[in-house]
Design an enzyme around this catalytic site. Structure first.
Site, PDB file in Angstrom:
ATOM      1  N   TYR A  12       0.920  -0.983   0.173  1.00  0.00           N
ATOM      2  CA  TYR A  12      -0.095   0.500  -0.167  1.00  0.00           C
ATOM      3  C   TYR A  12       1.037   0.954  -0.085  1.00  0.00           C
ATOM      4  O   TYR A  12       1.762   1.171   0.932  1.00  0.00           O
ATOM      5  CB  TYR A  12      -1.028   0.025   0.912  1.00  0.00           C
ATOM      6  CG  TYR A  12      -2.012   1.021   1.190  1.00  0.00           C
ATOM      7  CD1 TYR A  12      -3.095  -0.296   0.108  1.00  0.00           C
ATOM      8  CD2 TYR A  12      -2.489   1.820   1.906  1.00  0.00           C
ATOM      9  CE1 TYR A  12      -4.533   0.472   0.063  1.00  0.00           C
ATOM     10  CE2 TYR A  12      -3.418   2.679   1.257  1.00  0.00           C
ATOM     11  CZ  TYR A  12      -4.924   2.133   0.513  1.00  0.00           C
ATOM     12  OH  TYR A  12      -5.864   2.280   0.559  1.00  0.00           O
ATOM     13  N   ASN A  51     -15.149   1.427   3.229  1.00  0.00           N
ATOM     14  CA  ASN A  51     -16.487   1.251   3.004  1.00  0.00           C
ATOM     15  C   ASN A  51     -17.732   2.468   1.891  1.00  0.00           C
ATOM     16  O   ASN A  51     -17.923   2.590   1.562  1.00  0.00           O
ATOM     17  CB  ASN A  51     -16.959   0.208   2.535  1.00  0.00           C
ATOM     18  CG  ASN A  51     -15.381  -0.719   2.136  1.00  0.00           C
ATOM     19  OD1 ASN A  51     -14.661  -1.008   1.637  1.00  0.00           O
ATOM     20  ND2 ASN A  51     -15.831  -1.973   2.484  1.00  0.00           N
ATOM     21  N   THR A  64     -20.927  -6.709  -6.508  1.00  0.00           N
ATOM     22  CA  THR A  64     -20.936  -7.605  -5.204  1.00  0.00           C
ATOM     23  C   THR A  64     -20.052  -7.247  -3.909  1.00  0.00           C
ATOM     24  O   THR A  64     -21.006  -7.147  -2.420  1.00  0.00           O
ATOM     25  CB  THR A  64     -21.244  -9.009  -4.981  1.00  0.00           C
ATOM     26  OG1 THR A  64     -20.081  -9.021  -5.787  1.00  0.00           O
ATOM     27  CG2 THR A  64     -22.309  -9.600  -6.321  1.00  0.00           C
ATOM     28  N   SER A  65     -19.221  -6.428  -3.923  1.00  0.00           N
ATOM     29  CA  SER A  65     -18.643  -5.644  -3.032  1.00  0.00           C
ATOM     30  C   SER A  65     -19.875  -5.014  -2.129  1.00  0.00           C
ATOM     31  O   SER A  65     -20.844  -4.065  -2.306  1.00  0.00           O
ATOM     32  CB  SER A  65     -17.055  -4.693  -3.235  1.00  0.00           C
ATOM     33  OG  SER A  65     -17.256  -3.401  -3.876  1.00  0.00           O
ATOM     34  N   VAL A 108     -18.858  -1.553  -1.483  1.00  0.00           N
ATOM     35  CA  VAL A 108     -18.857  -0.581  -1.673  1.00  0.00           C
ATOM     36  C   VAL A 108     -19.885  -0.642  -2.877  1.00  0.00           C
ATOM     37  O   VAL A 108     -20.821   0.490  -2.455  1.00  0.00           O
ATOM     38  CB  VAL A 108     -17.629   0.251  -2.495  1.00  0.00           C
ATOM     39  CG1 VAL A 108     -17.677   1.434  -2.592  1.00  0.00           C
ATOM     40  CG2 VAL A 108     -16.398   0.615  -1.426  1.00  0.00           C
ATOM     41  N   ASP A 163     -19.270 -13.924 -13.443  1.00  0.00           N
ATOM     42  CA  ASP A 163     -19.621 -15.158 -13.070  1.00  0.00           C
ATOM     43  C   ASP A 163     -19.594 -15.714 -11.947  1.00  0.00           C
ATOM     44  O   ASP A 163     -18.172 -16.681 -11.891  1.00  0.00           O
ATOM     45  CB  ASP A 163     -19.353 -15.744 -14.877  1.00  0.00           C
ATOM     46  CG  ASP A 163     -20.166 -15.182 -15.800  1.00  0.00           C
ATOM     47  OD1 ASP A 163     -21.227 -15.227 -16.426  1.00  0.00           O
ATOM     48  OD2 ASP A 163     -19.295 -14.084 -16.591  1.00  0.00           O
ATOM     49  N   GLY A 222     -10.828   0.823  -6.943  1.00  0.00           N
ATOM     50  CA  GLY A 222     -10.016  -0.805  -6.889  1.00  0.00           C
ATOM     51  C   GLY A 222      -9.675  -0.832  -8.022  1.00  0.00           C
ATOM     52  O   GLY A 222      -9.756  -0.763  -9.674  1.00  0.00           O
ATOM     53  N   TRP A 249      -9.482   7.983  -3.806  1.00  0.00           N
ATOM     54  CA  TRP A 249      -8.391   7.089  -2.230  1.00  0.00           C
ATOM     55  C   TRP A 249      -9.818   8.007  -1.735  1.00  0.00           C
ATOM     56  O   TRP A 249      -9.282   9.514  -1.029  1.00  0.00           O
ATOM     57  CB  TRP A 249      -7.767   7.720  -2.645  1.00  0.00           C
ATOM     58  CG  TRP A 249      -6.725   6.778  -1.610  1.00  0.00           C
ATOM     59  CD1 TRP A 249      -7.146   5.836  -1.183  1.00  0.00           C
ATOM     60  CD2 TRP A 249      -5.702   7.709  -1.581  1.00  0.00           C
ATOM     61  NE1 TRP A 249      -6.084   5.636  -0.385  1.00  0.00           N
ATOM     62  CE2 TRP A 249      -4.719   6.093  -0.092  1.00  0.00           C
ATOM     63  CE3 TRP A 249      -4.412   7.742  -1.979  1.00  0.00           C
ATOM     64  CZ2 TRP A 249      -3.288   5.714  -0.329  1.00  0.00           C
ATOM     65  CZ3 TRP A 249      -3.452   7.783  -1.590  1.00  0.00           C
ATOM     66  CH2 TRP A 249      -2.505   6.741  -0.800  1.00  0.00           C
ATOM     67  N   LEU A 250      -9.762   7.383  -0.752  1.00  0.00           N
ATOM     68  CA  LEU A 250     -11.002   7.958   0.652  1.00  0.00           C
ATOM     69  C   LEU A 250      -8.965   8.127   1.340  1.00  0.00           C
ATOM     70  O   LEU A 250     -10.052   9.832   2.338  1.00  0.00           O
ATOM     71  CB  LEU A 250     -11.399   6.815   1.850  1.00  0.00           C
ATOM     72  CG  LEU A 250     -12.351   7.441   2.547  1.00  0.00           C
ATOM     73  CD1 LEU A 250     -13.302   8.601   2.318  1.00  0.00           C
ATOM     74  CD2 LEU A 250     -12.941   6.307   3.414  1.00  0.00           C
TER      75      LEU A 250
END
Lengths: 383, 383
Positions: free
Chosen positions: B89, B162, B188-189, B191, B212, B296, B321-322
């Protein structure tokens, strides 16, 4: 050259083939004012420009009360003109059409309701509009922008598509101050050359990326040393225009690209007209939070960007298209900018190489513009 | 579990190992207030989180006059926490460090100069800051944001990284109105789930792209029908949250992607947390002049964009970017938004699946967060 009488398209093609004829060949209407017959680069279908275009003579058309008849003096062959004829440009005139999009001419006659233009005035279509590759054009007064008659005609003919793109891109995306820096690829293009000069006039530095090139046109003679000589000549030319740094793409195959810059600040703004690896090089130079503007794709390769460039380096990627901008409420603003650019050209502060060629040599000029005869200066038709 | 006495780093690592000891083991200074010993997830070097982290007990530290000692209640394992431990990171605490970045706790004691917090208050670090995976944290009052005590602790612990990302991305780039539409991949994340719900609350439609997927964790059992069932379950889940359309990537392998939309307007805003082909699908849905925000890169593939997308479709590509945003002058604004999000969570208007796990089971939770045990809900450590 055939004298063409357009029947089927008479009501759809304003300006070029406006003269309607009845089936027996007698004029269905007459007017007080008619333009002279026009010699024009004409195409009926899309395809390779050297195959689908031909020079024809078209009959004169009525000059209505709001119309202005312009005797064209000069018009360039731009890459976008070629794309329009090929049919690959997203916006293009309906077929059949006359080629060309920008140029300069002298007012020959005006309709009775025309207020601000008189015979003898010099004008350019602004925004540029289709059909400039012909000797006489009739379009409404609102199409024409009057310019100073002491402008060099080759600059007047080419001032919009390339120099205005450079000027707007320098001002529309990032606020730059004297001492700031920009980075660009395709720097030897006319837009690139204009960016260097317009930036320098504002005290803005430029980092310029060019392709590795050779001084010989015979491909068999290319060697690494001849590549260097060709690149060195291009570098010299750009430095004379005011470029601070010029790198070939191969020079930038280093890990720490910014280590090549000594006294220049990291650029906040970059311009890309190439795509592929060359676009990635522009992105590498940009500072945190920088913007890259794409206005061309000479390599025909897409732009590839890492996720971290967006998230952690906060880069923005944008695009620029003059045609869309000029069809907005920015027309008058753009006309003022064009006057400014022509003033710079008259003062010798904005320069780029062009070749004025007689209209009769159109097909040779087209071949040169198509790259068939090696690297050539911008071809400008002189009528 | 060893009781660690930190000597070398005592003066650099505020909060966790502040207590300085002289070489003979006698305290060099004393204070009126000291935090309890803290059980912490500790790492001294970067590497695979399951290899480099260990749970240790650290001595209590001095609570200075402006400090607040917080007894942590819950803290999630976010992907960015894992990246910080791995050392990949771009911004991470200096080593040695305690893991974790967000969470919720209860004030245990306060220094004499603390004005706005009292023992018993619930607080979250805001902006999030490193070291939340431990039982007691001592940090200055300014770090802590007091929240309502009727918040579910798993939502209080996870509300920033998130949900706040989702909320800010919906408001920071494009002005959206009720009836407008957004498109996103990785839907589906958490966020992604928050974007669907927050958009729906404003009357904004969402087009959602998911990979998928299969309903079985045993890879040998995968077949096209089991893929469909897994995808169908994910679609159902997202539609229950308020998604208008959900497509798997393979459903979008069609020429006219927008033909799949019947009544939805073309989206002006898109979100990408995947990259590669999935990012290209978001771009395809966007309307002329639209913006794609990348936050992301789950596929670890870059984003590829055509030149014409920039020039003729006028797309803009941006990043979010938070961490950078919260370290700006937007901190107070963000705290208000966090209160709003917690209010929505309390009212059941913002939901996402989590698993609360005892801190003693940290390594199992970490394995789940690392994906070693198949798809798992967000792991939230409960102290």
């Amino acid at each position: 050259m055939a004298l063409i009488m357009m029947r089927s398209v008479a009501t759809t093609r304003r300006g070029f083939f406006k003269l309607k004829r009845s089936s027996n060949g007698i004029r269905a209407f007459s007017s007080l004012l008619t333009s002279p017959p026009s010699k024009a680069v004409f195409y009926e279908r899309h395809g390779p420009p050297d195959a689908v275009t031909r020079v024809i003579e078209m009959e004169g058309v009525e000059v209505k009360e709001k119309d202005v008849c312009v005797k064209m003096m000069a018009a360039p062959i731009n890459p976008s003109d070629i794309n329009r004829i090929e049919g690959v440009y997203p916006v293009r005139p309906p077929l059949p059409a006359v080629g060309g999009y920008e140029g300069v001419g002298e007012v020959l006659s005006v309709g009775s309701a025309v207020k601000h233009l008189s015979p003898g005035d010099w004008v350019i279509p602004s925004p540029p509009s289709s059909g400039t590759w012909q000797t006489y054009i009739v379009k409404e007064e609102s199409v024409w922008h009057k310019i100073s008659k002491d402008s060099p005609i080759e600059y007047a003919a080419t001032i919009t598509v390339n120099p205005l793109t450079a000027l707007r891109m320098l001002q529309d995306f990032v606020t730059l101050y004297s001492g700031d820096c920009i980075v660009q690829n395709g720097a030897t293009s006319i837009v690139g050359q204009c960016i260097i000069q317009l930036a320098r006039l504002r005290g803005i530095h430029s980092i310029n990326i060019i392709r590795d090139r050779c001084c010989f046109t015979d491909l068999h003679l290319q060697s690494s040393s001849s590549y260097r000589v060709g690149s060195d000549e291009a570098k010299e030319m750009l430095k004379r225009l005011g470029a601070d740094e010029v790198f070939t793409e191969s020079q930038l195959e280093v890990k720490n690209i910014k280590g090549l810059l000594t006294n220049l600040p990291e650029p906040a703004l970059g311009f890309n007209c190439v795509g592929g690896n060359s676009a990635s090089l522009v992105l590498k130079f940009l500072r945190h939070g920088g913007t890259m503007v794409t206005y061309g794709g000479m390599s025909k390769k897409p732009i590839t960007v890492s996720t971290s460039s967006f998230i952690f380096k906060d880069l923005s990627l944008r695009g620029f298209w003059l045609q869309k901008l000029m069809n907005s409420d920015k027309v008058n603003e753009c006309r003022n900018l064009i006057d400014h650019l022509l003033c710079l050209a008259r003062e010798g502060k904005l320069k780029y190489e062009m070749e004025l060629v007689p209209f009769d040599d159109f097909h040779t000029a087209l071949d040169k513009a198509l790259g068939k005869l090696g690297s050539q200066p911008k071809q400008v038709l002189k009528f």
